[in-house]
Write an enzyme that holds these catalytic residues in place. Sequence first.
Site, PDB file in Angstrom:
ATOM      1  CE1 TYR A  73       7.107  17.120  10.050  1.00 37.02           C
ATOM      2  CE2 TYR A  73       9.366  17.558   9.354  1.00 37.02           C
ATOM      3  CZ  TYR A  73       8.051  17.247   9.042  1.00 37.02           C
ATOM      4  OH  TYR A  73       7.689  17.059   7.741  1.00 37.02           O
ATOM      5  CG  PHE A 125       1.950  -9.104  -2.139  1.00 39.90           C
ATOM      6  CD1 PHE A 125       1.240 -10.154  -1.580  1.00 39.90           C
ATOM      7  CD2 PHE A 125       1.687  -7.817  -1.709  1.00 39.90           C
ATOM      8  CE1 PHE A 125       0.272  -9.916  -0.598  1.00 39.90           C
ATOM      9  CE2 PHE A 125       0.734  -7.583  -0.729  1.00 39.90           C
ATOM     10  CZ  PHE A 125       0.026  -8.635  -0.174  1.00 39.90           C
ATOM     11  CG  ASP A 216       8.131  -8.069  -0.095  1.00 43.12           C
ATOM     12  OD1 ASP A 216       8.275  -7.850   1.127  1.00 43.12           O
ATOM     13  OD2 ASP A 216       7.021  -8.017  -0.651  1.00 43.12           O
ATOM     14  CE  LYS A 259       2.109  -7.981   5.794  1.00 43.62           C
ATOM     15  NZ  LYS A 259       1.797  -6.613   5.320  1.00 43.62           N
ATOM     16  NE  ARG A 383      -4.777 -12.561  -0.779  1.00 45.10           N
ATOM     17  CZ  ARG A 383      -4.346 -11.309  -0.718  1.00 45.10           C
ATOM     18  NH1 ARG A 383      -3.199 -11.003  -0.140  1.00 45.10           N
ATOM     19  NH2 ARG A 383      -5.035 -10.329  -1.247  1.00 45.10           N
TER      20      ARG A 383
HETATM   21  N1  PM9 Z   1       0.404  -8.039   3.038  1.00 45.54           N
HETATM   22  C1  PM9 Z   1      -1.317  -9.401   3.914  1.00 45.54           C
HETATM   23  O1  PM9 Z   1      -2.374  -9.502   4.541  1.00 45.54           O
HETATM   24  C2  PM9 Z   1      -1.595  -6.903   4.020  1.00 45.54           C
HETATM   25  C3  PM9 Z   1      -2.443  -6.286   3.021  1.00 45.54           C
HETATM   26  S1  PM9 Z   1      -2.728  -7.012   1.472  1.00 45.54           S
HETATM   27  C4  PM9 Z   1      -3.970  -8.037   1.718  1.00 45.54           C
HETATM   28  O2  PM9 Z   1      -0.660 -10.391   3.542  1.00 45.54           O
HETATM   29  C5  PM9 Z   1       4.092  -8.536   1.041  1.00 45.54           C
HETATM   30  C6  PM9 Z   1       4.707  -9.859   0.803  1.00 45.54           C
HETATM   31  C7  PM9 Z   1       2.935  -8.435   1.794  1.00 45.54           C
HETATM   32  C8  PM9 Z   1       2.350  -7.155   2.001  1.00 45.54           C
HETATM   33  C9  PM9 Z   1       1.133  -7.004   2.691  1.00 45.54           C
HETATM   34  C10 PM9 Z   1       2.989  -6.022   1.418  1.00 45.54           C
HETATM   35  C11 PM9 Z   1       2.429  -4.647   1.587  1.00 45.54           C
HETATM   36  C12 PM9 Z   1       4.119  -6.197   0.675  1.00 45.54           C
HETATM   37  N2  PM9 Z   1       4.637  -7.443   0.503  1.00 45.54           N
HETATM   38  O3  PM9 Z   1       0.352  -3.940   3.795  1.00 45.54           O
HETATM   39  O4  PM9 Z   1       1.513  -2.011   2.775  1.00 45.54           O
HETATM   40  O5  PM9 Z   1       2.402  -9.534   2.329  1.00 45.54           O
HETATM   41  O6  PM9 Z   1       2.347  -2.915   4.899  1.00 45.54           O
HETATM   42  O7  PM9 Z   1       2.641  -4.214   2.867  1.00 45.54           O
HETATM   43  C13 PM9 Z   1      -0.779  -8.097   3.624  1.00 45.54           C
HETATM   44  P1  PM9 Z   1       1.646  -3.209   3.626  1.00 45.54           P
END
Ligand code: PM9
Length: 463
Positions: A73, A125, A216, A259, A383
């Site tokens: 943990y 975003f 970011d 990513k 988008r």
């Molecule tokens: N991006 C994408 O598919 C996943 C969900 S939203 C459709 O592009 C940026 C630049 C992103 C992003 C997620 C996040 C959030 C923050 N910044 O999905 O929470 O492209 O891990 O990250 C998506 P999480």
Amino acid sequence: MVKRSWAEPYKIKSVELLKMTTKAEREAAIAEAGYNTFLLRSEDVYIDLLTDSGTSAMSDLQWAALMRGDEAYAGSRNFYELERTVQEHYGYRYLVPCHQGRGAENIMSQILIKKGDYIPGNMYFTTTRLHQELAGGEFVDVIIDEAHDPANEHPFKGNVDMAKMAALVDRVGADKVPYISLEGNVNMAGGQPFSMENLRQLRSFCDKYNILIMLDATRTVENAFFIQQREAGYANKTVKQILREICDMTEGCTMSAKKDSLVNIGGFFACNDETIYRKAINLVVVYEGLHTYGGMAGRDMEALAQGIRESVMDEHQKARIGQVHYLGHLLEKEGVPIVQPLGSHAIFLDAKRFLPHVDQDLYPAQALAAALYVDSGIRSMERGNVSAGRDPKTGQNRRPKLELVRLTIPRRVYTQAHMDVVAESVIEIYEKRNQIKGLRMIYEPEYLRFFQARFAPVDGVGE
Ligand code: PM9
């Protein structure tokens, strides 16, 4: 000159079988899903280009890393390994693991934003802006105008417009601008990078006004690759070196590790300032988990550390972006309208030029994504007007300049033959584009509506 194509710096050890469907089955599936590709079952999808988030194939070393999970943990050794790896590659002193990017955005927004603040960013975003708004801030778009024009070929469409930054500070005062949210390879603009020169200008502006630069970092390794390829003076630097140079000019970052970093789950907040870090670990225990795991299993932190090391390899980025551009070139050759220049993580269809007969409030990009799925079982993502949501002040659809369908390529998952099939299907529906009608929204959730909204076909073309 000897010709050498990009090719994958790996070979395939394990495969996942895909289910093939008929057109009638796909028509039924998309109707059942309310014409929203997020609501399809993945087993009904042939080639899944919904997102590059959490969909990458892990390497043998990452799978081996899972077996090295220390699921204590508190104080897991995998945390310390991840901390060392982030310090080496991203350069930040303090690491706060989070379950994914939006977990880190929540924590950072709550710490840095006061009610009435303005948060400039190089385009919004979805989750980032929502967390800024929930913390009482207002997002202000300061990306260069070229980024809103899908046909403009500017090599660094992710750049910040310094005149827009100066105008914001003039209008509201620097004390109302705690930080700029700077995104690498701007997702909503089509995966477009900022240049190092632009970041240097931003750094000196922010130093003058005491404004933080919070990165970011989600796709910043891919941004570093574009700097290496396109910016004078960087051809002989490695992606790894360029990434450090970027991060060293910023105060901290939020990261969706799903990513660039080649893992299926995970993220982090990182920074150099001890006071901010102390606040972050205070909040992480409320929303995510103890500060040495932040919502991630030990094994996931170990796989992430390995993924970061693999992500900065020049040959990895060359093949990853090479594959995306391979698809882009196939579509360009046939005159399909796509965002230029080609980005890093996806090819974006320009739905306004693809379906000029469909009004933006009948969601052309949503309709195009549904049509592509019906044609070939390829899943993509809207988008555009749906993703942009409503203006909180007017309640109206934002009707953004960019109305796009994203064909997002997961890393190390699909082959060149898959890309051929994608191109063939897109070209076929481009030839039949006049038959595609708009959609009306019949269910609209309050937050991030694109995930769960439902639609129904309109009767006439454009209606
Ligand atoms: N991006 C994408 O598919 C996943 C969900 S939203 C459709 O592009 C940026 C630049 C992103 C992003 C997620 C996040 C959030 C923050 N910044 O999905 O929470 O492209 O891990 O990250 C998506 P999480």
